[in-house]
Design a protein around this motif. Structure first.
Motif, PDB file in Angstrom:
ATOM      1  N   THR A  78      66.872   2.302  22.402  1.00 27.73           N
ATOM      2  CA  THR A  78      67.518   2.505  20.932  1.00 27.73           C
ATOM      3  C   THR A  78      67.514   3.886  20.913  1.00 27.73           C
ATOM      4  OG1 THR A  78      65.107   2.164  20.354  1.00 27.73           O
ATOM      5  CG2 THR A  78      66.494   0.030  20.266  1.00 27.73           C
ATOM      6  N   CYS A  79      67.250   4.898  21.854  1.00 24.49           N
ATOM      7  CA  CYS A  79      67.357   6.156  21.680  1.00 24.49           C
ATOM      8  C   CYS A  79      68.551   6.658  22.409  1.00 24.49           C
ATOM      9  CB  CYS A  79      65.782   6.892  22.160  1.00 24.49           C
ATOM     10  SG  CYS A  79      65.316   6.660  23.971  1.00 24.49           S
ATOM     11  N   HIS A  80      69.521   5.674  22.781  1.00 27.53           N
ATOM     12  CA  HIS A  80      70.546   6.260  23.577  1.00 27.53           C
ATOM     13  C   HIS A  80      71.571   7.448  22.776  1.00 27.53           C
ATOM     14  CE1 HIS A  80      74.860   4.700  24.897  1.00 27.53           C
ATOM     15  NE2 HIS A  80      74.409   5.650  25.719  1.00 27.53           N
TER      16      HIS A  80
ATOM     17  N   GLY B 203      67.268   9.410  24.724  1.00 30.84           N
ATOM     18  CA  GLY B 203      66.923  10.728  23.991  1.00 30.84           C
ATOM     19  C   GLY B 203      65.441  11.088  24.271  1.00 30.84           C
ATOM     20  N   CYS B 204      64.672   9.988  24.455  1.00 29.22           N
ATOM     21  CA  CYS B 204      63.005  10.259  24.480  1.00 29.22           C
ATOM     22  C   CYS B 204      62.888  11.012  25.855  1.00 29.22           C
ATOM     23  CB  CYS B 204      62.189   9.136  24.392  1.00 29.22           C
ATOM     24  SG  CYS B 204      62.684   7.661  25.778  1.00 29.22           S
ATOM     25  N   GLN B 205      63.965  10.946  26.711  1.00 30.61           N
ATOM     26  CA  GLN B 205      63.725  11.370  28.189  1.00 30.61           C
ATOM     27  C   GLN B 205      64.146  12.724  28.289  1.00 30.61           C
ATOM     28  OE1 GLN B 205      61.459   9.484  30.348  1.00 30.61           O
ATOM     29  NE2 GLN B 205      61.496   8.539  28.165  1.00 30.61           N
TER      30      GLN B 205
ATOM     31  N   GLU C 234      66.393   5.126  16.603  1.00 35.59           N
ATOM     32  CA  GLU C 234      65.256   4.180  16.107  1.00 35.59           C
ATOM     33  C   GLU C 234      64.016   4.422  17.187  1.00 35.59           C
ATOM     34  OE1 GLU C 234      66.482   0.009  16.445  1.00 35.59           O
ATOM     35  OE2 GLU C 234      64.295  -0.623  16.276  1.00 35.59           O
ATOM     36  N   GLY C 235      64.290   4.543  18.333  1.00 33.70           N
ATOM     37  CA  GLY C 235      63.110   4.587  19.283  1.00 33.70           C
ATOM     38  C   GLY C 235      62.012   3.593  19.158  1.00 33.70           C
ATOM     39  N   ALA C 236      62.431   2.388  19.538  1.00 32.03           N
ATOM     40  CA  ALA C 236      61.723   1.013  19.171  1.00 32.03           C
ATOM     41  C   ALA C 236      60.549   1.304  20.060  1.00 32.03           C
ATOM     42  CB  ALA C 236      62.502   0.013  19.457  1.00 32.03           C
ATOM     43  N   CYS C 237      60.369   1.722  21.348  1.00 27.70           N
ATOM     44  CA  CYS C 237      59.339   1.643  21.945  1.00 27.70           C
ATOM     45  C   CYS C 237      58.541   2.857  22.075  1.00 27.70           C
ATOM     46  CB  CYS C 237      59.926   1.307  23.578  1.00 27.70           C
ATOM     47  SG  CYS C 237      60.287   2.625  24.412  1.00 27.70           S
ATOM     48  N   GLY C 238      58.802   4.028  21.241  1.00 28.63           N
ATOM     49  CA  GLY C 238      57.833   4.998  21.011  1.00 28.63           C
ATOM     50  C   GLY C 238      57.947   6.004  22.100  1.00 28.63           C
ATOM     51  N   GLY C 239      59.037   5.921  22.652  1.00 31.09           N
ATOM     52  CA  GLY C 239      59.552   7.116  23.745  1.00 31.09           C
ATOM     53  C   GLY C 239      58.800   6.595  24.935  1.00 31.09           C
ATOM     54  N   SER C 240      58.551   5.347  25.264  1.00 28.45           N
ATOM     55  CA  SER C 240      57.974   5.181  26.740  1.00 28.45           C
ATOM     56  C   SER C 240      59.010   4.395  27.812  1.00 28.45           C
ATOM     57  CB  SER C 240      56.751   3.969  26.505  1.00 28.45           C
ATOM     58  OG  SER C 240      57.224   2.843  25.448  1.00 28.45           O
ATOM     59  N   CYS C 241      59.959   4.698  27.464  1.00 28.37           N
ATOM     60  CA  CYS C 241      61.410   4.439  28.414  1.00 28.37           C
ATOM     61  C   CYS C 241      61.158   2.875  28.363  1.00 28.37           C
ATOM     62  CB  CYS C 241      61.137   5.255  29.655  1.00 28.37           C
ATOM     63  SG  CYS C 241      62.421   5.256  30.309  1.00 28.37           S
ATOM     64  N   ALA C 242      61.091   2.143  27.523  1.00 31.79           N
ATOM     65  CA  ALA C 242      61.051   0.707  27.561  1.00 31.79           C
ATOM     66  C   ALA C 242      62.024  -0.091  26.642  1.00 31.79           C
ATOM     67  CB  ALA C 242      59.681   0.204  27.372  1.00 31.79           C
ATOM     68  N   CYS C 243      63.166   0.785  25.956  1.00 31.40           N
ATOM     69  CA  CYS C 243      64.165   0.215  25.351  1.00 31.40           C
ATOM     70  C   CYS C 243      65.298   1.089  25.443  1.00 31.40           C
ATOM     71  CB  CYS C 243      63.599   0.178  23.865  1.00 31.40           C
ATOM     72  SG  CYS C 243      63.762   1.630  23.035  1.00 31.40           S
TER      73      CYS C 243
ATOM     74  N   LEU D 136      64.687  14.666  22.662  1.00 32.31           N
ATOM     75  CA  LEU D 136      65.540  14.476  21.716  1.00 32.31           C
ATOM     76  C   LEU D 136      65.028  13.437  20.722  1.00 32.31           C
ATOM     77  CD1 LEU D 136      68.914  14.853  23.693  1.00 32.31           C
ATOM     78  CD2 LEU D 136      67.680  16.504  22.535  1.00 32.31           C
ATOM     79  N   LEU D 137      64.439  12.625  21.036  1.00 35.04           N
ATOM     80  CA  LEU D 137      63.886  11.541  20.140  1.00 35.04           C
ATOM     81  C   LEU D 137      63.229  12.225  18.941  1.00 35.04           C
ATOM     82  CD1 LEU D 137      63.780   8.371  19.244  1.00 35.04           C
ATOM     83  CD2 LEU D 137      61.394   8.415  20.691  1.00 35.04           C
ATOM     84  N   ASP D 138      62.094  12.717  19.345  1.00 38.51           N
ATOM     85  CA  ASP D 138      61.362  13.362  18.336  1.00 38.51           C
ATOM     86  C   ASP D 138      61.992  14.369  17.305  1.00 38.51           C
ATOM     87  OD1 ASP D 138      58.926  12.046  19.099  1.00 38.51           O
ATOM     88  OD2 ASP D 138      58.080  13.836  20.497  1.00 38.51           O
TER      89      ASP D 138
HETATM   90  S1  FES Z   1      62.473   5.177  22.429  1.00 36.68           S
HETATM   91 FE1  FES Z   1      62.569   3.496  23.848  1.00 36.68          FE
HETATM   92  S2  FES Z   1      63.342   4.328  25.694  1.00 36.68           S
HETATM   93 FE2  FES Z   1      63.532   6.044  24.408  1.00 36.68          FE
END
Ligand code: FES
Length: 192
Positions: A125-127, A163-165, A114-123, A102-104
């Motif tokens: 901002t993709c809630h 979203g990234c997950q 936003e996806g601040a951590c680029g999708g590495s599940c470390a923020c 969903l982030l992409d």
């Molecule tokens: S972009 Fe950071 S957890 Fe999804």
């Protein structure tokens, strides 16, 4: 070896290694000596009184356009659909491919995620908030990392996910997610 010669050699190596233009290199290299007009490596770089190297000519942009969100266009007949509800309540229905997250998808469609951590599940901002419990239950359970980050999300709900997950599958065709009114830009690294 003299300082100007050392600088010239360093710049030549840097240009070969990075294939960057002199103006880009200049942003990263301090100038320790007067510019040498006879040195091709220093072409385009001007030493200012502050001794910081500057591009000889200011350009509007020196970097190529970056496309956000790497998604594969769906093949005809294999489209899956996901709808994003933005902060203003407007719905955006998008045709996507199986396997995209969903982030992409949101970023590829210029939606505000936003996806601040680029999708590495470390923020967080993709809630996203899954609007339909039935779809939420079709998703694989969140891993511990995702739950940890969700705890930091603004406006957490029972059907919140990152979203990234969330990877699109056939079962999730027709999914609808709401983007929260705001996100909190806390990252896992803030707690180290
Ligand atoms: S972009 Fe950071 S957890 Fe999804």
């Amino acid at each position: 070896m003299s300082a100007p010669r050392l600088l010239t050699q360093s710049l030549l190596k840097l240009r070969l290694a990075t294939r960057q233009t002199p103006s880009l290199i200049a942003q990263h290299v301090r100038c320790y000596s007067r510019p040498s007009s006879s040195s091709p490596a220093l072409a385009g770089i001007v030493c200012t009184r502050s001794s910081r190297a500057q591009p000889a000519r200011r350009l509007f942009s020196t970097s190529p356009a970056v496309s956000h969100g790497h998604v594969n266009p769906p093949k005809p007949g294999e489209e899956l659909y996901v709808t994003f509800i933005d902060k203003e309540g407007a719905e955006h229905k998008v045709a996507v491919s199986k396997g995209d997250n969903l982030l992409d998808i949101a970023q590829a469609n210029d939606l505000e995620m936003e996806g601040a951590c680029g999708g590495s599940c470390a923020c967080s901002t993709c809630h996203v908030i899954v609007t339909d419990q039935e779809y939420y239950e079709k998703m694989p359970e969140p891993e511990d990392d995702e739950n940890d980050m969700l705890d930091l999300a603004f406006g957490l709900t029972e059907t919140s996910r990152l979203g990234c997950q969330v990877i699109m599958t056939k079962e999730l065709d027709g999914l609808k997610v709401k983007l929260p009114a705001m996100t909190r830009n806390l990252q896992a690294s803030d707690f180290k």
